[in-house]
Design a protein around this motif. Structure first.
Motif, PDB file in Angstrom:
ATOM      1  N   ALA A  53       0.590  -1.321   0.005  1.00 32.83           N
ATOM      2  CA  ALA A  53       0.327   0.043  -0.042  1.00 32.83           C
ATOM      3  C   ALA A  53       0.321   1.214   0.423  1.00 32.83           C
ATOM      4  N   VAL A  85      -7.911   5.571  -4.228  1.00 34.81           N
ATOM      5  CA  VAL A  85      -7.682   4.725  -4.521  1.00 34.81           C
ATOM      6  C   VAL A  85      -7.353   3.863  -6.035  1.00 34.81           C
ATOM      7  N   ARG A  87      -5.288   0.353  -7.867  1.00 38.76           N
ATOM      8  CA  ARG A  87      -4.778  -0.592  -7.439  1.00 38.76           C
ATOM      9  C   ARG A  87      -4.326  -1.347  -8.912  1.00 38.76           C
TER      10      ARG A  87
END
Length: 89
Positions: A53, A85, A87
């Motif tokens: 993260a 966020v 990913r």
């Protein structure tokens, strides 16, 4: 204090309690940010973890994504905002 509260987290060596790079009357240039990003990713590539993260502010993340994964931001058509966020695989 972060390191004491989260001892199992790997922190970049430049992370200190007091940010020595911050100056009250000077703003970082994009070149400065890009250099920090390159240094960070060089360090990150040496880490053994597979699930990672990255917590940062929007400008840093936008510069990182544009430099390393520009299609996520539609090659500069999208912006990054704080608390978003992303990913990657």
């Amino acid at each position: 204090q972060l390191k004491a509260n989260f001892p199992n987290v790997a922190y970049h060596p430049s992370l200190m309690e007091h940010d020595t790079d911050w100056q009250p009357n000077t703003r970082e240039t994009r070149k400065d940010v890009s250099q920090r990003i390159q240094t960070f990713f060089a360090w990150l590539a040496q880490q053994p973890q597979h699930n990672i993260a990255i917590v940062t502010h929007g400008v840093w993340m936008e510069c990182a994504l544009l430099g390393y994964y520009p299609e996520v931001l539609e090659f500069g058509k999208k912006r990054v905002y704080n608390c978003e966020v992303y990913r990657g695989e």
